[in-house]
Design a protein around this motif. Structure first.
Motif, PDB file in Angstrom:
ATOM      1  N   GLY A   1       0.979  -1.273   0.177  1.00  0.00           N
ATOM      2  CA  GLY A   1       0.030   0.054   0.387  1.00  0.00           C
ATOM      3  C   GLY A   1       0.740   1.311  -0.064  1.00  0.00           C
ATOM      4  N   GLY A   2       1.937   1.202   0.022  1.00  0.00           N
ATOM      5  CA  GLY A   2       2.779   2.550  -0.363  1.00  0.00           C
ATOM      6  C   GLY A   2       3.403   2.577  -1.110  1.00  0.00           C
ATOM      7  N   LEU A   3       2.337   3.110  -1.625  1.00  0.00           N
ATOM      8  CA  LEU A   3       2.717   3.787  -3.551  1.00  0.00           C
ATOM      9  C   LEU A   3       2.360   4.848  -3.875  1.00  0.00           C
TER      10      LEU A   3
ATOM     11  N   PHE B   1       4.639   9.001 -12.606  1.00  0.00           N
ATOM     12  CA  PHE B   1       5.610   8.066 -12.253  1.00  0.00           C
ATOM     13  C   PHE B   1       5.690   7.476 -10.998  1.00  0.00           C
ATOM     14  N   VAL B   2       4.930   6.290 -10.729  1.00  0.00           N
ATOM     15  CA  VAL B   2       5.003   4.968  -9.770  1.00  0.00           C
ATOM     16  C   VAL B   2       5.904   4.732  -9.206  1.00  0.00           C
ATOM     17  N   MET B   3       6.075   4.980  -7.811  1.00  0.00           N
ATOM     18  CA  MET B   3       7.679   4.593  -6.942  1.00  0.00           C
ATOM     19  C   MET B   3       6.692   4.447  -6.481  1.00  0.00           C
TER      20      MET B   3
ATOM     21  N   ALA C   1       6.986   4.709  -1.636  1.00  0.00           N
ATOM     22  CA  ALA C   1       7.125   5.708  -1.252  1.00  0.00           C
ATOM     23  C   ALA C   1       7.724   6.118   0.116  1.00  0.00           C
ATOM     24  N   PHE C   2       8.570   4.480   0.512  1.00  0.00           N
ATOM     25  CA  PHE C   2       9.920   4.789   1.555  1.00  0.00           C
ATOM     26  C   PHE C   2      10.873   5.663   0.603  1.00  0.00           C
ATOM     27  N   TYR C   3      11.229   5.673  -0.558  1.00  0.00           N
ATOM     28  CA  TYR C   3      12.033   5.977  -1.208  1.00  0.00           C
ATOM     29  C   TYR C   3      12.074   7.756  -1.637  1.00  0.00           C
ATOM     30  N   LEU C   4      10.959   7.737  -0.707  1.00  0.00           N
ATOM     31  CA  LEU C   4      10.945   9.849  -0.565  1.00  0.00           C
ATOM     32  C   LEU C   4      10.918  10.266   0.595  1.00  0.00           C
ATOM     33  N   GLN C   5      11.571   9.088   2.133  1.00  0.00           N
ATOM     34  CA  GLN C   5      11.759   9.463   3.535  1.00  0.00           C
ATOM     35  C   GLN C   5      12.930  10.371   3.819  1.00  0.00           C
ATOM     36  N   GLY C   6      12.211  11.527   4.369  1.00  0.00           N
ATOM     37  CA  GLY C   6      13.051  12.465   4.446  1.00  0.00           C
ATOM     38  C   GLY C   6      13.588  14.003   3.273  1.00  0.00           C
TER      39      GLY C   6
ATOM     40  N   LYS D   1      -1.337   6.005  -4.348  1.00  0.00           N
ATOM     41  CA  LYS D   1      -1.475   7.319  -3.837  1.00  0.00           C
ATOM     42  C   LYS D   1      -1.416   8.657  -4.434  1.00  0.00           C
ATOM     43  N   ASP D   2      -2.440   9.699  -5.022  1.00  0.00           N
ATOM     44  CA  ASP D   2      -1.236  10.416  -6.416  1.00  0.00           C
ATOM     45  C   ASP D   2      -0.886  11.599  -5.135  1.00  0.00           C
ATOM     46  N   VAL D   3       0.249  12.244  -6.320  1.00  0.00           N
ATOM     47  CA  VAL D   3       1.081  13.369  -5.247  1.00  0.00           C
ATOM     48  C   VAL D   3       1.344  14.043  -6.560  1.00  0.00           C
ATOM     49  N   THR D   4       2.334  15.365  -6.711  1.00  0.00           N
ATOM     50  CA  THR D   4       2.430  16.382  -7.235  1.00  0.00           C
ATOM     51  C   THR D   4       4.077  16.803  -6.785  1.00  0.00           C
ATOM     52  N   LEU D   5       4.538  17.065  -7.311  1.00  0.00           N
ATOM     53  CA  LEU D   5       5.749  17.683  -7.365  1.00  0.00           C
ATOM     54  C   LEU D   5       5.918  19.252  -6.984  1.00  0.00           C
ATOM     55  N   LYS D   6       6.241  19.942  -6.112  1.00  0.00           N
ATOM     56  CA  LYS D   6       6.315  21.152  -5.868  1.00  0.00           C
ATOM     57  C   LYS D   6       6.824  21.609  -6.807  1.00  0.00           C
ATOM     58  N   HIS D   7       7.414  21.313  -7.958  1.00  0.00           N
ATOM     59  CA  HIS D   7       8.389  22.533  -8.573  1.00  0.00           C
ATOM     60  C   HIS D   7       8.540  21.482  -9.827  1.00  0.00           C
ATOM     61  N   PRO D   8       7.628  21.522 -11.149  1.00  0.00           N
ATOM     62  CA  PRO D   8       8.150  20.466 -11.907  1.00  0.00           C
ATOM     63  C   PRO D   8       9.145  20.436 -12.394  1.00  0.00           C
TER      64      PRO D   8
END
Length: 615
Positions: free
Chosen positions: A102-104, A116-118, A120-125, A153-160
Motif C-alpha cells: 500500500g505504500g505506492l 511515475f509510480v514509485m 513511498a519509502f524512497y522519498l523518506q526525509g 496515492k496521487d502526489v504532485t511535485l512542488k516544482h515541475p
C-alpha cells in the motif's frame, strides 16, 4: 530494540527484539564538531589511497567477485538470501505469498501528463511532493474512491521538472545506503552492500567486460557483455526479491530499514565476540561511490536526448533541496594521462606505472570526471589566458544586439535598438572558453580508445568540445580522427600477425632442436575455439571417436578390440602397421612394447626347470 531510534517509522517489537542496541544520534548543526576535523575527514575520503581502494577488483570472499552485469544480478540474489536468513533468526515469518503493497505513490511531475509510480519509502526525509487535488466529475464535484480501491496515492511535485526520472534514480541509489546500514546492523559480514557498490562502480565504468584468452593476438573483451547496465532495474529487482522472500516479514523489515541512518552504520555480527562493543563506521566513502555510479550512468546517456544536460539536472536538484552528487576531484586527470602515456611509446618506468587493470579503472574514472567538469565548465579545466589560441575556428554566433560593445545612434532612423538592419548584420561572434592543453590531450586519448571507455562518455566529450569549447583547426581535425579511429585492439593487419605467429613458432622449433628443451606447449594452438564451438566442451576433454567396425571383422562393437585378440579372420582384419598377433609360448601378462608396437610377455610367470644337485 532498546534505546531511542532515529526519526522514522517505528519497527515492530517482535521483529526487532533480538537486535543489538543502537546508539542515539542527535540532529547535526553547523556549529557541531570541529571544522579542522571535518576537513581532515573529507581529505581522507577523497585521498589517493581511498580512490585506489575503490577501483580494485572486488575480491571473492563471502560473496562473488563482480566484473560483469550478470555477476551483479547473481550477487543480488545471494544478498537477498542472506537478508532472508539473518532476518529469520529474529522473526520466523518468511512465508512466501502474494501481498499488496500500500505504500505506492503516483508522482505527477507537472510537465504535461507525465507521472511515475514509485515506492513511498524512497522519498523518506525529502520534501519534494504535495497531495494532488482530486479530479472533478461532470457536475464539478471531486471524485471519491473507495478506501480498498485507492492503492496508489496521487502526489504532485512542488516544482515541475523534466528530470524526475534521474532524480528518482538518485533517490533509489541513496536509499541503498540506508539498506546497507540495516544490513550491517543485522550482520555486517553477510548483509553488507559494500561489495555490491564496488561491483556496480566497476561495471558501470567499463565499455565491455573482460573475458579469458590465451592468445596475445586476440581481443580479450566481450563486446556484448558489460556495455550497458540498468541501475534502476537492479534496485527494483533487489526490492522485489526482498518483498517476495520475506513475505509477511517484509513490512516490519521495511519499518526497521526506515529507522537506520544512511550516513553511518553500526557493524554487528554474531560471529564476533560478545564482549567487544560494535563499531560505528561512517558511510561517507560509500556515499561517494554511489554518487559516482549515478553520475556515470547519467553521463553515459546519449547527449542528443531531451533530458541529458548535466547543468539542468544540477539546477533541478538544487531547486528541490537535494544534495548534489559528491564525486572525487579531477586532479588534472593524472591517471588518464599516465595510462595513455604507458600505451604510446613509453619508457620502462611509464609501463610499470601506467599499465595494469587498476590503472585502467582509474583512467575510466578520470574520463567520467573530465566529462562532468567540461560540461559544468569548472575553473580547473579552463585554460589560462597565456594558453589561449588565437586562431580559434568554432566561435559562437549570437543574434542579441545588446551584446554589442559599440554605441549606435538610432535617432535619425527612428528604430528601436536591436532592429537596425537585417538579422545577419546583428550576429555577433562570442569567444568560447578553451580547454587546457594537457586536459585536451587526455580527452583526445579517451575518445581514441573505443573499447576501453564507455561510448556515451566519448560521444559527450566529442559533442561538448565541438559545440561549447573553442578549438583550433588542428584540434578539430585531431578530434574528428579520434572519433572515427579506434586504437584499441589489433594495430597490425591480419597477414602481418599471421607471419609473426609462424616466425615465432619456427624460432621455438629451432630452439628446441639446439638446446634439447621441450617447447611443444608453446607451439600448440590456443584453447579458444572457433565461434561455432562456443559453449561446447573442449576437444581435449573428449575421447577420440571409435573407428567404424569393418565388414566381417570381430563381433565386438569397436574394431580396435581385435588388436589384443587372436586373428580369427586374418583376411579381413587390418594390422594397422604392426605384426599380426601370435600366441606367446611363455605364460605371463601381456604388455604393449612402445618401441616394437607389439604385445609381449614379461616372463614373470615362466616355469623354472627343476633344481639339480644335492647329496
Amino acid at each position: 530494540m532498546s534505546g531511542a531510534a532515529m526519526p522514522g517509522a517505528v519497527p515492530d517489537a517482535a521483529a526487532t527484539s533480538s537486535l543489538p542496541h543502537r546508539p542515539t544520534s542527535r540532529p547535526r548543526s553547523p556549529d557541531d564538531g570541529d571544522v579542522a576535523a571535518a576537513a581532515a575527514q573529507r581529505e581522507r575520503i577523497f585521498s589517493e589511497a581511498a580512490r585506489r581502494r575503490s577501483m580494485r577488483v572486488p575480491k571473492e570472499g563471502m560473496m562473488i567477485s563482480i566484473t560483469s552485469v550478470m555477476d551483479v544480478y547473481q550477487h543480488v540474489r545471494m544478498l537477498v538470501g542472506m537478508f532472508t536468513n539473518v532476518w529469520g533468526w529474529s522473526l520466523q515469518t518468511v512465508t512466501c505469498f502474494l501481498q499488496a503493497d500500500g505504500g505506492l505513490l503516483r508522482v505527477h511531475t507537472g510537465v504535461g501528463q507525465e507521472n511515475f509510480v514509485m515506492q513511498a519509502f524512497y522519498l523518506q526525509g525529502q520534501d519534494l511532493v504535495k497531495d494532488s487535488p482530486r479530479a472533478k466529475n461532470s457536475r464539478g464535484c471531486k471524485q471519491q474512491k473507495a478506501p480498498h480501491l485507492d492503492k496508489v496515492k496521487d502526489v504532485t511535485l512542488k516544482h515541475p521538472t523534466r528530470y524526475f526520472a534521474d532524480i528518482k534514480l538518485l533517490l533509489k541509489m541513496r536509499w541503498l545506503l540506508r539498506l546497507h546500514s540495516a544490513g550491517c546492523e543485522l550482520d555486517y559480514k553477510v548483509c553488507s552492500l559494500k561489495n555490491l557498490f564496488l561491483g556496480l562502480q566497476y561495471v558501470v565504468l567499463q565499455q565491455s567486460a573482460e573475458v579469458e584468452a590465451d592468445s596475445i593476438f586476440d581481443t580479450k573483451v566481450a563486446q556484448s557483455a558489460g556495455a550497458f547496465i540498468n541501475l534502476e532495474s537492479v534496485v527494483d529487482d533487489l526490492v522485489d526479491q526482498l518483498q517476495r522472500a520475506l513475505g509477511t516479514a517484509y513490512k516490519p523489515f521495511q519499518e526497521f530499514v526506515a529507522t537506520c541512518d544512511p550516513a553511518q552504520s553500526m557493524h554487528v555480527s554474531k560471529m564476533d565476540s560478545t564482549i567487544t562493543p560494535p563499531a560505528i563506521q561512517s558511510n561517507d566513502q560509500l556515499a561517494v561511490i554511489v554518487d559516482t555510479i549515478f553520475l556515470t550512468c547519467f553521463l553515459r546517456k546519449p547527449c542528443k536526448e531531451q533530458c541529458s544536460k548535466l547543468r539542468e539536472l544540477y539546477a533541478d536538484l538544487a531547486m528541490f533541496g537535494i544534495s548534489l552528487p559528491d564525486v572525487p576531484p579531477l586532479r588534472a586527470a593524472q591517471h588518464l594521462r599516465t595510462w595513455a602515456k604507458a600505451l604510446s611509446k613509453p619508457t620502462r618506468a611509464d609501463r610499470e606505472k601506467g599499465l595494469g587493470k587498476e590503472q585502467e579503472k582509474l583512467a575510466q574514472l578520470d574520463a567520467v570526471l573530465l566529462a562532468a567538469a567540461v560540461e559544468l565548465r569548472m575553473p580547473e579545466v579552463m585554460a589560462p589566458p597565456e594558453e589561449w589560441a588565437k586562431d580559434v575556428m568554432n566561435t559562437r554566433s549570437s543574434g542579441n544586439a545588446s551584446s554589442l560593445t559599440e554605441d549606435i545612434d538610432f535617432g535619425s532612423t527612428g528604430r528601436v535598438p536591436g532592429s537596425a538592419g537585417p538579422s545577419a548584420s546583428r550576429v555577433v561572434n562570442e569567444q568560447k572558453p578553451q580547454l587546457t592543453r594537457s586536459l585536451f590531450e587526455a580527452a583526445l586519448m579517451c575518445i581514441h580508445h573505443h573499447a576501453t571507455f564507455p561510448e556515451g562518455i566519448r560521444e559527450r566529450l566529442y559533442s561538448l568540445l565541438n559545440e561549447e569549447w573553442g578549438l583550433t583547426a588542428e584540434n578539430a581535425q585531431s578530434l574528428a580522427v579520434a572519433a572515427t579511429q579506434n586504437i584499441d585492439g589489433n594495430k597490425l593487419p591480419a597477414s602481418t600477425l599471421l607471419s609473426m605467429d609462424h616466425r615465432e613458432k619456427t624460432r621455438l622449433r629451432e630452439y628446441a632442436v639446439n638446446t634439447w628443451k621441450d617447447t611443444s606447449h608453446l607451439i600448440v594452438p590456443s584453447l579458444i575455439a572457433v565461434p561455432s564451438q562456443e559453449g561446447k566442451p573442449p576437444k581435449f576433454t573428449q575421447s577420440a571417436p571409435p573407428a567404424p567396425r569393418l565388414p566381417f571383422a570381430s563381433a565386438f562393437t569397436s574394431s580396435d578390440m581385435t588388436r589384443s585378440l587372436p586373428d580369427f579372420r586374418g583376411f579381413t582384419a587390418k594390422s594397422h602397421g604392426r605384426e599380426p598377433f601370435k600366441v606367446p609360448q611363455i605364460t605371463g601378462p601381456l604388455t604393449m612394447d612402445p618401441d616394437l608396437r607389439k604385445l609381449r610377455t614379461t616372463g614373470f610367470f615362466w616355469k623354472m626347470p627343476p633344481l639339480k644337485g644335492g647329496p
